[in-house]
Scaffold this motif. Structure first.
Motif, PDB file in Angstrom:
ATOM      1  N   THR A 160       0.821  -1.212   0.000  1.00 22.62           N
ATOM      2  CA  THR A 160       0.000   0.000   0.000  1.00 22.62           C
ATOM      3  C   THR A 160       0.854   1.261   0.000  1.00 22.62           C
ATOM      4  O   THR A 160       1.881   1.336   0.689  1.00 22.62           O
ATOM      5  CB  THR A 160      -0.896   0.013   1.262  1.00 22.62           C
ATOM      6  N   LEU A 161       0.407   2.256  -0.761  1.00 22.87           N
ATOM      7  CA  LEU A 161       1.020   3.586  -0.758  1.00 22.87           C
ATOM      8  C   LEU A 161      -0.017   4.619  -0.347  1.00 22.87           C
ATOM      9  O   LEU A 161      -1.168   4.556  -0.780  1.00 22.87           O
ATOM     10  CB  LEU A 161       1.546   3.968  -2.145  1.00 22.87           C
ATOM     11  N   THR A 162       0.393   5.567   0.467  1.00 23.53           N
ATOM     12  CA  THR A 162      -0.412   6.741   0.772  1.00 23.53           C
ATOM     13  C   THR A 162       0.389   7.960   0.356  1.00 23.53           C
ATOM     14  O   THR A 162       1.546   8.123   0.770  1.00 23.53           O
ATOM     15  CB  THR A 162      -0.744   6.837   2.279  1.00 23.53           C
ATOM     16  N   ILE A 163      -0.209   8.812  -0.461  1.00 27.01           N
ATOM     17  CA  ILE A 163       0.466  10.015  -0.945  1.00 27.01           C
ATOM     18  C   ILE A 163      -0.292  11.224  -0.424  1.00 27.01           C
ATOM     19  O   ILE A 163      -1.492  11.367  -0.645  1.00 27.01           O
ATOM     20  CB  ILE A 163       0.535  10.055  -2.487  1.00 27.01           C
ATOM     21  N   THR A 164       0.423  12.082   0.289  1.00 27.01           N
ATOM     22  CA  THR A 164      -0.154  13.295   0.858  1.00 27.01           C
ATOM     23  C   THR A 164       0.628  14.494   0.345  1.00 27.01           C
ATOM     24  O   THR A 164       1.868  14.468   0.320  1.00 27.01           O
ATOM     25  CB  THR A 164      -0.098  13.260   2.397  1.00 27.01           C
ATOM     26  N   HIS A 165      -0.078  15.546  -0.051  1.00 27.14           N
ATOM     27  CA  HIS A 165       0.602  16.716  -0.606  1.00 27.14           C
ATOM     28  C   HIS A 165       1.475  17.370   0.454  1.00 27.14           C
ATOM     29  O   HIS A 165       1.081  17.531   1.610  1.00 27.14           O
ATOM     30  CB  HIS A 165      -0.413  17.721  -1.155  1.00 27.14           C
ATOM     31  N   LYS A 166       2.687  17.765   0.051  1.00 27.93           N
ATOM     32  CA  LYS A 166       3.650  18.318   0.998  1.00 27.93           C
ATOM     33  C   LYS A 166       3.191  19.626   1.627  1.00 27.93           C
ATOM     34  O   LYS A 166       3.656  19.996   2.707  1.00 27.93           O
ATOM     35  CB  LYS A 166       5.005  18.515   0.310  1.00 27.93           C
ATOM     36  N   SER A 167       2.243  20.318   0.970  1.00 29.79           N
ATOM     37  CA  SER A 167       1.749  21.579   1.528  1.00 29.79           C
ATOM     38  C   SER A 167       0.978  21.362   2.819  1.00 29.79           C
ATOM     39  O   SER A 167       0.794  22.291   3.605  1.00 29.79           O
ATOM     40  CB  SER A 167       0.852  22.294   0.509  1.00 29.79           C
ATOM     41  N   LEU A 168       0.522  20.126   3.049  1.00 29.08           N
ATOM     42  CA  LEU A 168      -0.257  19.840   4.249  1.00 29.08           C
ATOM     43  C   LEU A 168       0.619  19.631   5.478  1.00 29.08           C
ATOM     44  O   LEU A 168       0.112  19.513   6.590  1.00 29.08           O
ATOM     45  CB  LEU A 168      -1.131  18.599   4.022  1.00 29.08           C
ATOM     46  N   ARG A 169       1.945  19.587   5.275  1.00 26.47           N
ATOM     47  CA  ARG A 169       2.833  19.386   6.413  1.00 26.47           C
ATOM     48  C   ARG A 169       2.680  20.492   7.448  1.00 26.47           C
ATOM     49  O   ARG A 169       2.649  20.243   8.649  1.00 26.47           O
ATOM     50  CB  ARG A 169       4.298  19.359   5.955  1.00 26.47           C
ATOM     51  N   GLU A 170       2.592  21.733   6.958  1.00 28.64           N
ATOM     52  CA  GLU A 170       2.548  22.882   7.857  1.00 28.64           C
ATOM     53  C   GLU A 170       1.129  23.307   8.199  1.00 28.64           C
ATOM     54  O   GLU A 170       0.925  24.209   8.998  1.00 28.64           O
ATOM     55  CB  GLU A 170       3.288  24.071   7.213  1.00 28.64           C
ATOM     56  N   ALA A 171       0.141  22.676   7.577  1.00 27.66           N
ATOM     57  CA  ALA A 171      -1.249  23.058   7.860  1.00 27.66           C
ATOM     58  C   ALA A 171      -1.602  22.663   9.288  1.00 27.66           C
ATOM     59  O   ALA A 171      -1.363  21.533   9.700  1.00 27.66           O
ATOM     60  CB  ALA A 171      -2.189  22.375   6.879  1.00 27.66           C
ATOM     61  N   PRO A 172      -2.154  23.598  10.079  1.00 25.07           N
ATOM     62  CA  PRO A 172      -2.464  23.305  11.477  1.00 25.07           C
ATOM     63  C   PRO A 172      -3.440  22.149  11.637  1.00 25.07           C
ATOM     64  O   PRO A 172      -3.150  21.161  12.289  1.00 25.07           O
ATOM     65  CB  PRO A 172      -3.068  24.615  11.998  1.00 25.07           C
ATOM     66  N   LYS A 173      -4.609  22.250  11.034  1.00 23.01           N
ATOM     67  CA  LYS A 173      -5.609  21.180  11.056  1.00 23.01           C
ATOM     68  C   LYS A 173      -6.361  21.209   9.737  1.00 23.01           C
ATOM     69  O   LYS A 173      -7.419  21.820   9.637  1.00 23.01           O
ATOM     70  CB  LYS A 173      -6.573  21.350  12.221  1.00 23.01           C
ATOM     71  N   PRO A 174      -5.799  20.598   8.707  1.00 23.50           N
ATOM     72  CA  PRO A 174      -6.430  20.662   7.388  1.00 23.50           C
ATOM     73  C   PRO A 174      -7.814  20.036   7.395  1.00 23.50           C
ATOM     74  O   PRO A 174      -8.086  19.080   8.120  1.00 23.50           O
ATOM     75  CB  PRO A 174      -5.469  19.854   6.491  1.00 23.50           C
TER      76      PRO A 174
ATOM     77  N   PRO B  82     -10.711  10.558   0.993  1.00 25.25           N
ATOM     78  CA  PRO B  82      -9.544  10.059   0.256  1.00 25.25           C
ATOM     79  C   PRO B  82      -9.940   9.418  -1.067  1.00 25.25           C
ATOM     80  O   PRO B  82     -11.044   8.890  -1.223  1.00 25.25           O
ATOM     81  CB  PRO B  82      -8.944   9.031   1.214  1.00 25.25           C
ATOM     82  N   LEU B  83      -9.017   9.477  -2.007  1.00 27.23           N
ATOM     83  CA  LEU B  83      -9.176   8.814  -3.298  1.00 27.23           C
ATOM     84  C   LEU B  83      -8.422   7.495  -3.251  1.00 27.23           C
ATOM     85  O   LEU B  83      -7.222   7.461  -2.940  1.00 27.23           O
ATOM     86  CB  LEU B  83      -8.624   9.703  -4.424  1.00 27.23           C
ATOM     87  N   VAL B  84      -9.117   6.401  -3.540  1.00 27.67           N
ATOM     88  CA  VAL B  84      -8.503   5.074  -3.575  1.00 27.67           C
ATOM     89  C   VAL B  84      -8.551   4.575  -5.016  1.00 27.67           C
ATOM     90  O   VAL B  84      -9.619   4.530  -5.627  1.00 27.67           O
ATOM     91  CB  VAL B  84      -9.249   4.089  -2.650  1.00 27.67           C
TER      92      VAL B  84
ATOM     93  N   PRO C 148      -0.336  14.817  -9.091  1.00 29.68           N
ATOM     94  CA  PRO C 148      -1.434  15.730  -9.447  1.00 29.68           C
ATOM     95  C   PRO C 148      -2.703  15.507  -8.620  1.00 29.68           C
ATOM     96  O   PRO C 148      -3.413  16.464  -8.303  1.00 29.68           O
ATOM     97  CB  PRO C 148      -1.680  15.423 -10.927  1.00 29.68           C
ATOM     98  N   LEU C 149      -3.016  14.262  -8.271  1.00 32.03           N
ATOM     99  CA  LEU C 149      -4.296  13.986  -7.626  1.00 32.03           C
ATOM    100  C   LEU C 149      -4.258  14.089  -6.105  1.00 32.03           C
ATOM    101  O   LEU C 149      -5.308  14.021  -5.460  1.00 32.03           O
ATOM    102  CB  LEU C 149      -4.785  12.588  -8.028  1.00 32.03           C
ATOM    103  N   CYS C 150      -3.066  14.284  -5.516  1.00 32.50           N
ATOM    104  CA  CYS C 150      -2.987  14.388  -4.060  1.00 32.50           C
ATOM    105  C   CYS C 150      -3.036  15.833  -3.577  1.00 32.50           C
ATOM    106  O   CYS C 150      -2.889  16.093  -2.385  1.00 32.50           O
ATOM    107  CB  CYS C 150      -1.726  13.697  -3.534  1.00 32.50           C
ATOM    108  N   ARG C 151      -3.267  16.775  -4.484  1.00 37.18           N
ATOM    109  CA  ARG C 151      -3.222  18.182  -4.102  1.00 37.18           C
ATOM    110  C   ARG C 151      -4.309  18.571  -3.115  1.00 37.18           C
ATOM    111  O   ARG C 151      -4.120  19.458  -2.286  1.00 37.18           O
ATOM    112  CB  ARG C 151      -3.323  19.060  -5.357  1.00 37.18           C
ATOM    113  N   SER C 152      -5.463  17.922  -3.204  1.00 42.03           N
ATOM    114  CA  SER C 152      -6.582  18.329  -2.352  1.00 42.03           C
ATOM    115  C   SER C 152      -6.987  17.269  -1.343  1.00 42.03           C
ATOM    116  O   SER C 152      -7.833  17.530  -0.485  1.00 42.03           O
ATOM    117  CB  SER C 152      -7.799  18.658  -3.222  1.00 42.03           C
ATOM    118  N   ARG C 153      -6.400  16.065  -1.440  1.00 45.49           N
ATOM    119  CA  ARG C 153      -6.818  14.973  -0.554  1.00 45.49           C
ATOM    120  C   ARG C 153      -5.771  13.857  -0.590  1.00 45.49           C
ATOM    121  O   ARG C 153      -4.999  13.768  -1.560  1.00 45.49           O
ATOM    122  CB  ARG C 153      -8.165  14.415  -1.003  1.00 45.49           C
ATOM    123  N   PRO C 154      -5.716  13.015   0.414  1.00 43.52           N
ATOM    124  CA  PRO C 154      -4.780  11.885   0.353  1.00 43.52           C
ATOM    125  C   PRO C 154      -5.197  10.888  -0.718  1.00 43.52           C
ATOM    126  O   PRO C 154      -6.389  10.694  -0.981  1.00 43.52           O
ATOM    127  CB  PRO C 154      -4.881  11.264   1.757  1.00 43.52           C
TER     128      PRO C 154
END
Length: 349
Positions: free
Chosen positions: A58-72, A77-79, A97-103
């Motif tokens: 299994t892979l989970t891809i999360t956009h790097k911009s969410l690292r600093e988000a306090p509580k996104p 999720p898209l599976v 491209p598809l992880c920009r708004s959700r895991p």
């Protein structure tokens, strides 16, 4: 890339391994790592254990911009579920491209890729059910309440079966060039209009595991893959200037047969399903949105989407055709594919 759970998946009851076949689970792992190194965002790769003791890669891809988000804001999720002979690496043009708004979650189906390769029942109902239940066990292990479920080809068939049995877990069902929906025509293979030698090849192949020829070719297997599917190398040439993708496809499919045994059990002459999904789509709940995405130049008939809509008269059922795209549109026309999927996801939340 963060990776957990070293090992190459459980192989149930298979001990014979021809030494002349130039593949192994470790080589597959190495080749896949070369592909996943191209992911630009946060990637967590691990084996997910099921109650059956099988493991799902299994892979989970999360956009790097969410690292600093306090509580996104939590988004569904898209599976994504790959097709026959595929694996997580073939989504490489879609993950960022598809992880920009959700895991985004992708996994190797039971019996394929790096997941466990158990013995499947030869009964079509039981073989299908084993795959579907493994997806539900996988969801439970990850604690996903619901998801946008996307399946390509065989993955579309299994995703539909899953949504019929566990509809409360699916917010939107996306079927990409789904296999196994239409009935086998009375004329059989001849209906396709293929040359007679192709018809004969398909007829003979239906008596064996579909990928047996790759394993039987031994050291010539990798070159056979390149000769039969040169389009795959072209689809990924912007990312890899060598044979990485072709090697990945070979090592995914030269392993001990398991998932392909299940596929042979549920298929009729390989091209159709013994239990066509058009006989069951009416069992999808009326409030479950379904989008079918077809390649304009695919061997799959986009008119199947109209048949699905007819069988769900009071439900949201939409067909999208990506012009100029073949069966593997997620790779060949990745930008258009990603735009369609992103639009659907944005409509969910």
């Amino acid at each position: 890339m963060q990776e957990e759970g070293e090992g190459d998946g459980r192989v149930s009851g298979w001990g014979w391994w021809p030494s002349w076949r130039p593949t192994s689970p470790s080589i597959l792992k190495h080749t896949e790592t070369k592909i996943l190194d191209r992911v630009q965002n946060d990637l967590w790769a691990r084996f997910v254990s099921l109650p059956t003791q099988d493991r799902i890669w299994t892979l989970t891809i999360t956009h790097k911009s969410l690292r600093e988000a306090p509580k996104p804001t939590s988004r569904t999720p898209l599976v994504m579920v790959h097709g026959f002979g595929g694996g997580v690496g073939l989504w490489i043009r879609n993950l960022d491209p598809l992880c920009r708004s959700r895991p985004v979650f992708v996994f190797d189906l039971l019996g394929f890729g790096r997941s466990s390769r158990p013995r499947f029942p030869l009964d079509p109902v039981q073989a299908e059910q084993r795959s579907v239940v493994s997806i539900e066990h996988w969801r439970q292990a990850l604690g996903l309440e619901n998801m946008i479920l996307l399946g390509h080809s065989l993955g579309g068939y299994l995703a539909t079966s899953y949504a019929i049995q566990y509809p409360e877990r699916v917010r939107h069902l996306i079927l990409v060039d789904p296999w196994g929906f239409s009935h086998m025509p009375a004329e059989g293979i001849s209906k396709l209009g293929c040359p007679r030698w192709v018809e004969g090849l398909i007829a003979v192949a239906s008596f064996f595991n579909p990928l047996a020829v790759i394993r039987g070719a031994g050291p010539w297997g990798p070159k056979l893959i390149s000769r039969v599917r040169p389009d795959f190398k072209k689809n990924f040439e912007e990312l890899f200037d060598d044979d990485t993708i072709m090697e990945y496809i070979y090592h995914c499919n030269a392993q001990t047969p398991s998932g392909e045994v299940a596929f042979r059990a549920i298929s009729n002459s390989l091209l159709w399903a013994k239990r066509p999904m058009l006989d069951r789509v009416h069992l999808l709940p009326p409030d479950l949105p379904v989008t079918l995405v077809y390649g304009g130049q695919s061997w799959m008939d986009s008119k199947t989407g109209e048949k699905v809509a007819h069988l769900r008269p009071n439900s949201y059922t939409r067909t999208v055709v990506v012009e100029g795209a073949p069966h593997h549109l997620y790779a060949d026309k990745s930008e258009a594919f990603n735009a369609v999927v992103q639009s659907i996801c944005d409509a969910v939340d």
